[in-house]
Scaffold this motif. Structure first.
Motif, PDB file in Angstrom:
ATOM      1  N   VAL A  36      43.405 -18.186  39.028  1.00 17.01           N
ATOM      2  CA  VAL A  36      43.448 -18.733  40.396  1.00 17.01           C
ATOM      3  C   VAL A  36      42.023 -18.717  40.958  1.00 17.01           C
ATOM      4  CG1 VAL A  36      44.258 -18.348  42.761  1.00 17.01           C
ATOM      5  CG2 VAL A  36      45.840 -18.054  40.845  1.00 17.01           C
ATOM      6  N   PHE A  40      38.753 -22.372  41.319  1.00 10.46           N
ATOM      7  CA  PHE A  40      37.832 -22.808  42.372  1.00 10.46           C
ATOM      8  C   PHE A  40      36.389 -22.893  41.877  1.00 10.46           C
ATOM      9  CE2 PHE A  40      41.368 -20.909  44.801  1.00 10.46           C
ATOM     10  CZ  PHE A  40      41.686 -22.013  45.575  1.00 10.46           C
ATOM     11  N   ARG A 161      41.477  -8.316  35.963  1.00 16.12           N
ATOM     12  CA  ARG A 161      40.826  -8.772  37.200  1.00 16.12           C
ATOM     13  C   ARG A 161      39.376  -8.292  37.271  1.00 16.12           C
ATOM     14  NH1 ARG A 161      43.491 -10.655  41.617  1.00 16.12           N
ATOM     15  NH2 ARG A 161      41.343 -11.258  42.030  1.00 16.12           N
TER      16      ARG A 161
ATOM     17  N   GLU B 129      45.965 -25.262  49.406  1.00 17.70           N
ATOM     18  CA  GLU B 129      46.013 -24.180  48.428  1.00 17.70           C
ATOM     19  C   GLU B 129      44.690 -23.412  48.442  1.00 17.70           C
ATOM     20  OE1 GLU B 129      46.878 -23.837  43.717  1.00 17.70           O
ATOM     21  OE2 GLU B 129      47.422 -25.722  44.685  1.00 17.70           O
ATOM     22  N   VAL B 130      44.758 -22.106  48.643  1.00 13.87           N
ATOM     23  CA  VAL B 130      43.558 -21.263  48.580  1.00 13.87           C
ATOM     24  C   VAL B 130      43.811 -20.113  47.605  1.00 13.87           C
ATOM     25  CG1 VAL B 130      42.689 -21.936  50.864  1.00 13.87           C
ATOM     26  CG2 VAL B 130      44.280 -20.016  50.673  1.00 13.87           C
ATOM     27  N   GLY B 131      43.031 -19.049  47.693  1.00 11.30           N
ATOM     28  CA  GLY B 131      43.183 -17.946  46.750  1.00 11.30           C
ATOM     29  C   GLY B 131      44.331 -17.011  47.107  1.00 11.30           C
ATOM     30  N   THR B 153      41.128 -12.644  45.925  1.00  9.14           N
ATOM     31  CA  THR B 153      40.331 -13.544  45.092  1.00  9.14           C
ATOM     32  C   THR B 153      38.842 -13.418  45.420  1.00  9.14           C
ATOM     33  OG1 THR B 153      42.244 -14.996  44.840  1.00  9.14           O
ATOM     34  CG2 THR B 153      40.149 -15.989  44.383  1.00  9.14           C
ATOM     35  N   ASN B 154      38.518 -12.619  46.423  1.00 12.23           N
ATOM     36  CA  ASN B 154      37.127 -12.297  46.769  1.00 12.23           C
ATOM     37  C   ASN B 154      36.306 -13.544  47.129  1.00 12.23           C
ATOM     38  OD1 ASN B 154      37.874  -9.701  46.113  1.00 12.23           O
ATOM     39  ND2 ASN B 154      36.983  -9.788  44.064  1.00 12.23           N
ATOM     40  N   MET B 155      36.921 -14.441  47.857  1.00 10.64           N
ATOM     41  CA  MET B 155      36.256 -15.703  48.166  1.00 10.64           C
ATOM     42  C   MET B 155      36.402 -16.100  49.611  1.00 10.64           C
ATOM     43  SD  MET B 155      37.171 -18.493  45.316  1.00 10.64           S
ATOM     44  CE  MET B 155      36.552 -18.255  43.672  1.00 10.64           C
ATOM     45  N   HIS B 157      36.768 -19.778  51.297  1.00 10.85           N
ATOM     46  CA  HIS B 157      36.973 -21.193  51.006  1.00 10.85           C
ATOM     47  C   HIS B 157      36.503 -21.996  52.210  1.00 10.85           C
ATOM     48  CE1 HIS B 157      39.561 -19.852  47.704  1.00 10.85           C
ATOM     49  NE2 HIS B 157      40.100 -19.013  48.577  1.00 10.85           N
ATOM     50  N   ASN B 169      33.492 -23.093  47.652  1.00 11.48           N
ATOM     51  CA  ASN B 169      34.013 -21.730  47.539  1.00 11.48           C
ATOM     52  C   ASN B 169      32.853 -20.771  47.352  1.00 11.48           C
ATOM     53  OD1 ASN B 169      37.057 -22.369  47.165  1.00 11.48           O
ATOM     54  ND2 ASN B 169      36.012 -23.735  45.737  1.00 11.48           N
ATOM     55  N   LEU B 171      31.862 -16.869  46.434  1.00 14.54           N
ATOM     56  CA  LEU B 171      32.276 -15.527  45.982  1.00 14.54           C
ATOM     57  C   LEU B 171      31.534 -14.496  46.821  1.00 14.54           C
ATOM     58  CD1 LEU B 171      32.289 -15.341  42.080  1.00 14.54           C
ATOM     59  CD2 LEU B 171      34.165 -14.712  43.600  1.00 14.54           C
ATOM     60  N   VAL B 172      32.273 -13.579  47.418  1.00 13.04           N
ATOM     61  CA  VAL B 172      31.653 -12.531  48.229  1.00 13.04           C
ATOM     62  C   VAL B 172      32.179 -11.172  47.771  1.00 13.04           C
ATOM     63  CG1 VAL B 172      31.240 -14.063  50.206  1.00 13.04           C
ATOM     64  CG2 VAL B 172      33.405 -12.808  50.042  1.00 13.04           C
TER      65      VAL B 172
END
Lengths: 238, 316
Positions: A36, A40, A161, B129-131, B153-155, B157, B169, B171-172
């Motif tokens: 998932v 992205f 993960r 749709e997101v994380g 998901t550590n993001m 969007h 997107n 990543l943080v």
């Protein structure tokens, strides 16, 4: 040739152990959730033996053998709690499952707080856990597999993960770099404080405390008794 | 009914503010309404099951409350304090932001999606749709971008408000919770709860321009950054620290810690007065709000709320 973050990346994970157990199921969920995240950023994670960057092992008693055969790649131990394994500190073995001593220390902390408590035990996860978004993870696992999540399932999920998140942030990493990053970084286990690996390869993590009849009593480090995650288990090689 | 809503919308800034603080109480299933001038609780509204996210309509005639266990947004009249209606909002709505055009953008925690909702018609305009475990929502000052964090998901969007599609997107750090935009829209800041950090992201590149990972080391080990607000003059960032039981005041450019203001237990939701002189912070485990004087940078009082206050909105 320009290799950049925009090109599609694929990473392979190798699994060693019997398929269909809870560690294996947790690993499946972890890989699905990693994908998932990957969707992205145009990255995919698959289970495959050939060309794998990391090995996920559910084979108690054989972890050191698997580690020795892994050619320096990180081996994530999902189910063997033996203290001796942690004492010997193989460079490429990372223990996601808590050691037996961590569980003994956690139960002892609870008994310091509640001396009348009988038959309490500690573990890496509880299907009844709700705090720190544990409720959300329990819901996702139960929805996927129709059964409660146990500590082996949690270990499988966490290992996938953590490895995937590290690769996502460092897409050019080979398995040696991956091992180094896994040892340096901090991770979210959906049970509160950040998790990180100790020098002896053991994952530093909070544990759950469960009563003799399986009821969730609390967490360790037990508030008022200890606060440091390193109050649970050995922190260095013998 | 329709007429009065239109009238208030048209009246816009002319509408006299109620000066009310609205607090969502996650475990109390209620909305505490406090007169911010006197500190008196005016009413406790039984708003629904598991209220968390809270925000005002652009004309401030309505306060919206996300009801996680009712899959709905409650619409409360800010004057009469009546629950006017409940709008179906998809599964498990948690946090949201209200666009200048009136659209509510909300996160559906257990569905891994964001929903754009027209509160007047009750129509769902889009599901995006997101994380996994989406949480904080923020809207850029020009209304063109909507940000949604996904905790697992550590993001962050970035969503285009025009076509409601994810365009980027970022990543943080682990478990991103909330976002705040700069007034010019060039930057946003994001809190990461488990990583214990605050990052500044450049919108032009969607890259992290600055990050402070030292909050836990420099403040206390229980710090979990959650709420984040920029002062009206853009010179300070206020960050609530969860079980760190304090508010960090950061320099927005360098993210250096300028002050630490002790608050209550598990402090989360924040609201600032329009003039920036008062900061209100929800202390989840104390069932009260800290009132902080931002000039003196200290707590000057506590206001009682219901059980487990989550978010705060102020109509001033």
């Amino acid at each position: 040739m320009i290799v950049c973050c925009l090109s599609a990346a694929e990473f392979r994970f190798q699994y060693v152990g019997a398929e269909g157990g809870s560690a294996w199921k947790g690993l499946q969920l972890g890989i699905e959730e990693a994908n998932v995240q990957g969707k992205f950023l145009d990255t995919t994670f698959t289970l495959a033996a050939g060309g794998a960057v990391a090995v996920f092992a559910d084979k108690p008693g054989s972890i050191e053998k698997i580690g020795a055969a892994a050619d320096g790649r990180p081996v994530l131990n999902l189910s063997d709690g033996a203290d001796a394994l942690r004492a010997r500190c193989a460079d490429n073995i990372l223990h996601v499952i808590p050691s037996d001593r961590m569980k003994r220390d956690a139960a002892a902390q609870w008994k310091r707080k509640d001396p009348a408590a009988a038959g309490v035990s500690a573990g890496g996860w509880s299907p009844a856990a709700v705090k720190f978004s544990a409720r959300d993870l329990n819901k996702r696992y139960t929805k996927r597999f129709g059964e409660p999540m146990d500590e082996y399932a949690w270990a499988g999920w966490f290992a996938a993960r953590a490895v995937a998140d590290t690769l996502m942030r460092n897409p050019g990493a080979d398995s040696a770099k991956l091992l180094q990053l896994l040892k340096e970084d901090e991770f979210d286990g959906q049970k509160g404080d950040p998790h990180s690996f100790r020098k002896n390869g053991q994952l530093r993590q909070p544990l759950v405390i469960v009563s003799a009849d399986g009821k969730l009593l609390g967490e360790a480090p037990v508030r008022g008794v200890a606060s440091d995650l390193d109050s649970l288990g050995a922190t260095s090689c013998e | 009914m329709k007429f009065s809503a239109l009238f208030l919308a048209a009246a816009g800034l002319c509408a006299e503010p109620t000066h009310r603080l609205f607090v969502s109480n996650e475990a109390g299933d209620s909305l505490t309404v406090i007169d911010s001038r006197t500190g008196k609780v005016e009413k406790t509204v039984a708003v629904g099951d598991r209220p968390r996210g809270i925000g005002l309509s652009p004309d401030r005639s309505r306060v919206y409350v996300a009801l996680g266990n009712e899959n709905a947004i409650a619409v409360v009249d800010t004057r009469s304090l009546d629950v006017v209606k409940k709008i179906p909002a998809g599964s498990d709505p948690e946090a949201f932001a209200v666009h200048g055009d009136g659209t509510i953008y909300l996160s559906n925690e257990d569905a891994g999606s964001a929903t754009a909702l027209d509160p007047d018609s009750g129509k769902i305009l889009a599901e995006i749709e997101v994380g996994i475990e989406p949480e904080g929502v923020g809207i850029g000052p020009d209304g063109k971008q909507v940000l949604v964090t996904s905790e697992s998901t550590n993001m962050v969007h970035v969503i285009s408000a025009a076509d409601k599609k994810v365009t980027a997107n970022v990543l943080v750090g682990a478990r991103p919770r909330e976002v705040a935009f700069s007034p010019d829209g060039k930057y946003f800041w994001v809190t990461s709860e488990v990583a214990g950090e605050v990052a500044k992201v450049d919108r032009a590149t969607n890259k992290i321009a600055a990050v402070n990972k030292r909050l836990r080391r420099e403040i206390n080990r229980r710090v979990k950054p959650k709420g984040i607000l920029l002062s009206p003059d853009g010179k300070r960032l206020y960050v609530s620290l969860g079980r760190g039981n304090a508010i960090a005041v950061l320099n927005p450019d360098t993210l250096a810690i300028e002050a630490v203001v002790p608050a209550g237990s598990r402090v989360w939701g924040l609201a600032l007065s329009r003039d920036g002189t008062r900061l209100y912070a929800a202390n989840g485990l104390d069932s009260n709000l800290s009132v902080i004087d931002t000039l003196a940078l200290k707590e000057i009082g506590k206001l009682p709320t219901g059980e487990m206050p989550w978010g705060v909105a102020l109509d001033d």
